[in-house]
Scaffold this active site. Structure first.
Site, short mmCIF file in Angstrom:
data_model
loop_
_atom_site.label_atom_id
_atom_site.label_comp_id
_atom_site.label_asym_id
_atom_site.label_seq_id
_atom_site.Cartn_x
_atom_site.Cartn_y
_atom_site.Cartn_z
CG ASP A 32 -8.20 1.30 3.44
OD1 ASP A 32 -7.43 1.64 4.22
OD2 ASP A 32 -8.98 2.33 2.79
CG ASP A 90 -5.73 4.88 7.55
OD1 ASP A 90 -5.37 5.97 6.71
OD2 ASP A 90 -6.66 4.37 7.53
#
Length: 420
Positions: free
Chosen positions: A341, A195
């Protein structure tokens, strides 16, 4: 007597922004912990997926073998995710929007229908719920179809859409908790690093995707949770205070004489923002101005002011602040958080729930602290930031500190009647 109030700055509303993001994340994590606590005691099943394609963990393997195998699994999973994201960027670049929406809708239907149906069967078996097969299939089909329509149709209530997004994140996160323990922890760290690279690197796939969507002024067909933007309204003053973030860039202002010679002026507005755009008809130059000013209540939903052509240094805004950027933000100024997330936050807490609830509390507080730090950085830097690295790093650190240090300390204190 009316008093002049200074406009709220960006950080003044940060607490409300944190609450609006923290609430769905907390609900998703709580539901995953609930599922793990209820179902894992009765159904000890393991799943075979891309995350276990390179190595299958067994209890007889040594710790070093488990670590190497988990590392191979994580590298394979990250590689697949990277390739899939680049393919998504390619299809989005080729404007295959309908195909992407159909694919995302099908994926949501599979998650709600098959994963949700499997978990529903676990509950039916555990609690002996009297239901026939036909009724169960009809209810499950309706549940999945309504979820797809809620996520990909803007006409539905935003509460329904947000609720289904949380449910999708919960279902996927629960299935990730069924992965082997070593693979789960290494995969969390690997995804946090991915990420970080995918968002911040110039050639990162997520960065390319967001920049491409912004250049076209289009929404990305993806599973993204968008919180409502903060709106400050004082009934006594009348106007509505609206806040939209922008990133300073060097652009050239169009003079008043040039703007009046054969150029079209288009106004773009929505229910949550005040954006004015001047578009040059012959060169395609677009200058966007986002104001942190006041909009009358009656015009807040329907109109937006045009750019002041005679703008100079007296209005407090330089030429560098006239380009709208929204990386990490919705067009309305709302904070957007990817569903991935939600999933990996919940996987961390769900895996902690398999050991002890003390580690659950520690991991939850660490994730919340990391999310708050990320939102503060988002408020300061005003561009897209990865939401996983800080929270996952703190969560993993707090898990192992709690498991190997804090728990031992508390147990010893309790046994010696120092702490009850």
């Amino acid at each position: 007597m009316a008093q002049n109030q200074t406009p709220k700055t960006l950080l003044d509303s940060l607490g409300e922004e944190i609450i609006r993001i923290l609430t769905p994340v907390s609900i998703c994590m709580f539901l995953v912990v609930l599922l793990v606590s209820i179902l894992n005691s009765s159904s000890s099943l393991s799943v075979t997926s891309i995350a276990t394609i390179a190595y299958s963990e067994t209890s007889s393997d040594s710790s070093w073998d488990k670590f190497l195998g988990a590392l191979l699994n994580s590298l394979a999973f990250v590689a697949v995710v990277t390739v899939a994201t680049f393919i998504l960027v390619l299809f989005f670049y080729l404007r295959c929007i309908k195909f992407l929406k159909i694919y995302m809708g099908f994926s949501s239907f599979v998650v709600l229908g098959f994963m949700g149906g499997e978990i529903a069967l676990f509950f039916i078996e555990k609690f002996s719920v009297p239901i026939d097969c036909i009724t169960f299939l009809v209810l499950l089909f309706n549940f999945a179809v309504i979820g797809v329509l809620a996520v990909f149709m803007s006409k539905m209530a935003i509460v329904v859409t947000q609720g289904y997004l949380v449910l999708i994140g919960m279902l996927v996160a629960y299935w990730f908790t069924l992965l082997p323990e070593w693979t789960t922890w290494v995969l969390l760290v690997a995804m946090a690093l991915y990420d970080l690279a995918a968002v911040l690197l110039p050639v990162g796939p997520l960065r390319l995707l967001v920049e491409l969507a912004m250049s076209r002024d289009e929404d990305i067909p993806a599973l993204v949770y968008e919180a409502r933007p903060v709106t400050h309204h004082d009934p006594a003053s009348g106007p509505v205070q609206r806040r939209i973030w922008r990133e300073r860039q060097n652009i050239r202002l169009v003079s008043e004489d040039n703007s009046s010679s054969g150029r079209n002026v288009n106004v773009i507005s929505d229910s949550n923002s005040t954006v004015s755009i001047v578009q040059a008809s012959h060169s395609g130059t677009r200058i966007a101005r986002v104001e942190e000013g006041q909009v009358l209540e009656r015009d807040a939903e329907l109109s937006a002011p045009l750019i002041d052509r005679g703008m100079n240094g007296q209005d407090g805004m330089s030429a560098e602040s006239l380009m709208l950027e929204g990386m990490g933000l919705g067009s309305s100024g709302a904070i957007k958080l990817g569903l991935g997330d939600f999933i990996f936050y919940s996987v961390l807490v769900g895996r902690a729930a398999m050991y002890d609830f003390m580690t659950v509390y520690a991991c939850y507080l660490a994730i919340v602290a990391g999310l708050g730090v990320t939102l503060m950085l988002l408020a300061l830097y005003q561009k897209a930031l990865p939401a996983l690295p800080v929270s996952i790093a703190l969560g993993v650190l707090f898990y192992f500190l709690t498991r190997f240090l804090l728990e031992v300390f508390i147990v010893q204190c309790s046994l010696n009647l120092v702490m009850f």
